[in-house]
Design an enzyme around this catalytic site. Structure first.
Site, PDB file in Angstrom:
ATOM      1  N   ARG A 157       0.812  -1.001  -0.005  1.00  0.00           N
ATOM      2  CA  ARG A 157      -0.080  -0.017  -0.043  1.00  0.00           C
ATOM      3  C   ARG A 157       0.792   1.344  -0.090  1.00  0.00           C
ATOM      4  O   ARG A 157       0.463   2.203  -0.744  1.00  0.00           O
ATOM      5  CB  ARG A 157      -0.936   0.000   1.294  1.00  0.00           C
ATOM      6  CG  ARG A 157      -1.904  -1.339   1.006  1.00  0.00           C
ATOM      7  CD  ARG A 157      -2.856  -1.070   2.613  1.00  0.00           C
ATOM      8  NE  ARG A 157      -3.725  -2.051   2.770  1.00  0.00           N
ATOM      9  CZ  ARG A 157      -3.334  -3.486   3.111  1.00  0.00           C
ATOM     10  NH1 ARG A 157      -2.176  -3.462   3.627  1.00  0.00           N
ATOM     11  NH2 ARG A 157      -4.166  -4.346   3.374  1.00  0.00           N
ATOM     12  N   ARG A 241      11.982  -0.338   7.397  1.00  0.00           N
ATOM     13  CA  ARG A 241      12.531  -0.464   8.800  1.00  0.00           C
ATOM     14  C   ARG A 241      13.871  -0.370   8.622  1.00  0.00           C
ATOM     15  O   ARG A 241      14.533  -0.520   7.772  1.00  0.00           O
ATOM     16  CB  ARG A 241      12.321  -1.873   9.028  1.00  0.00           C
ATOM     17  CG  ARG A 241      10.573  -2.185   9.185  1.00  0.00           C
ATOM     18  CD  ARG A 241       9.862  -1.496  10.161  1.00  0.00           C
ATOM     19  NE  ARG A 241      10.552  -1.615  11.634  1.00  0.00           N
ATOM     20  CZ  ARG A 241       9.881  -2.518  12.387  1.00  0.00           C
ATOM     21  NH1 ARG A 241       8.447  -3.081  11.977  1.00  0.00           N
ATOM     22  NH2 ARG A 241      10.182  -2.530  13.647  1.00  0.00           N
ATOM     23  N   GLU A 270      17.478   2.290  16.356  1.00  0.00           N
ATOM     24  CA  GLU A 270      16.608   3.647  16.859  1.00  0.00           C
ATOM     25  C   GLU A 270      16.381   3.585  18.125  1.00  0.00           C
ATOM     26  O   GLU A 270      15.999   2.600  19.178  1.00  0.00           O
ATOM     27  CB  GLU A 270      15.333   3.455  16.052  1.00  0.00           C
ATOM     28  CG  GLU A 270      14.348   4.583  15.926  1.00  0.00           C
ATOM     29  CD  GLU A 270      13.202   4.516  14.863  1.00  0.00           C
ATOM     30  OE1 GLU A 270      11.985   4.738  15.399  1.00  0.00           O
ATOM     31  OE2 GLU A 270      13.660   3.988  13.902  1.00  0.00           O
ATOM     32  N   HIS A 288      11.790   9.234  12.674  1.00  0.00           N
ATOM     33  CA  HIS A 288      10.669   8.294  12.260  1.00  0.00           C
ATOM     34  C   HIS A 288       9.260   9.131  12.261  1.00  0.00           C
ATOM     35  O   HIS A 288       8.344   9.095  13.084  1.00  0.00           O
ATOM     36  CB  HIS A 288      10.565   7.427  13.565  1.00  0.00           C
ATOM     37  CG  HIS A 288       9.818   5.997  13.115  1.00  0.00           C
ATOM     38  ND1 HIS A 288      10.406   4.747  13.717  1.00  0.00           N
ATOM     39  CD2 HIS A 288       9.068   5.705  12.368  1.00  0.00           C
ATOM     40  CE1 HIS A 288       9.563   3.861  13.104  1.00  0.00           C
ATOM     41  NE2 HIS A 288       8.704   4.543  12.193  1.00  0.00           N
ATOM     42  N   GLY A 290       6.986   9.001   9.784  1.00  0.00           N
ATOM     43  CA  GLY A 290       6.297   8.464   8.714  1.00  0.00           C
ATOM     44  C   GLY A 290       4.722   8.674   9.065  1.00  0.00           C
ATOM     45  O   GLY A 290       4.014   9.186   8.027  1.00  0.00           O
TER      46      GLY A 290
END
Length: 322
Positions: A157, A241, A270, A288, A290
């Protein structure tokens, strides 16, 4: 009937926490500090449900013995941070939150592409430092994104959402590498072409954007060998990732001019970032971001609660992955 006991491992959007409190005996993380491995093990013996995030490492030890834990409602799409084999063996259900963050993550991938290509991070630092002396023809010359060739690794997606933005918005030619065949109509919707292997893809692209799953199978998928097959003026973007990219090899490739630039929103260890990357001007580093919009973070939380509600009503959760 006693309400199910639920632990939320980090602070969530207030509206989602309120919904959880209305339906469950919920413990919220008001300090918003990460739980230790020992605290997660203890929680498995005391709670019916734990709602972790992608930063919580849910190892096999969490499922050892006979924990009370019955379901993990993961706040995020990826679940490589969860020992799924151990969860399955212990009879613990695991769910995730697909669909709702695709657009926002694709937006961040496009942001990183533009920032890396147009050297926006460098420019912003120059202005803030007070060292900018005004426009000149040779200052911070980057590369044109419109019409460039975009390679997408993993055409789920999020990959498809990026392809639509890149093709229809910037006229980019889209090449796709995916572990299974992509339906022709899906490719046609964004003018994309599927190539057979990653090795086939790498030399052909101006920008490589990663949207594949993490985990052991894809650990260091992009390492020294892969970086060596890319064009010297190519850009690497990772919003998938952190473990998919060998950060040490990336730093060496950037320093040696094997590739031109990179944009990262996720990291191997991370929140630690490989120190060599921190001082490089040709890499964009985001924390991060997103899915970081109000709409998406709330939708993710509601998706977790939807799965939780289904499970405790005796139904199969709609987003079950284990």
């Amino acid at each position: 009937m006693a309400r199910a006991k639920v632990l939320v491992t980090r602070a969530w959007p207030a509206e989602v926490e309120a919904r959880l409190a209305a339906g469950y005996d919920v413990t919220l993380n008001t300090s918003d500090t990460a739980l230790t491995p020992a605290e997660l093990v203890a929680a498995a013996a005391d709670y019916d449900a734990i709602l972790p995030t992608v930063t919580d490492r849910i190892g096999a030890e969490v499922f050892a013995g006979a924990p009370r834990l019955r379901i993990l409602g993961n706040y995020g799409v990826g679940f490589s941070h969860i020992a799924t084999d151990a969860a399955r063996a212990a009879g613990v259900v695991v769910t995730n939150t697909p669909d709702v963050l695709s657009d926002c993550t694709a937006d961040i991938a496009m942001t990183l592409i533009l920032m890396a290509a147009r050297r926006a991070g460098e420019g912003e630092r120059l202005v803030r430092s007070g060292q900018w002396t005004g426009w000149r023809p040779t200052q911070l010359v980057g590369r044109k994104v419109s019409g460039a060739v975009l390679g997408i690794v993993g055409f789920g997606r999020i990959g498809q959402a990026l392809a639509r933005r890149a093709h229809h918005g910037f006229g980019m030619r889209v090449l796709v590498q995916n572990r299974s065949a992509v339906a022709p109509e899906v490719l046609a919707a964004c003018g994309a072409e599927q190539v057979g292997t990653l090795d086939d893809l790498l030399p052909k692209v101006d920008v490589l954007s990663l949207h594949c799953p993490g985990g052991a199978a894809n650990r260091h998928l992009i390492g020294a060998a892969a970086l060596g097959r890319m064009k010297p003026d190519a850009i690497l973007v990772n919003t998938a990732r952190g473990e998919v990219v060998d950060e040490g090899a990336l730093a060496e490739a950037l320093a040696a001019g094997q590739i031109a630039a990179a944009g990262l929103d996720v990291y191997e260890a991370e929140p630690r970032v490989t120190p060599a990357l921190m001082g490089m001007e040709n890499v964009v580093l985001l924390p991060h971001l997103g899915s970081a919009t109000h709409e998406t973070r709330a939708a993710m939380g509601h998706r977790v609660v939807d799965n939780l509600d289904a499970f405790f009503a005796g139904k199969n959760p709609p987003d079950r992955v284990v």
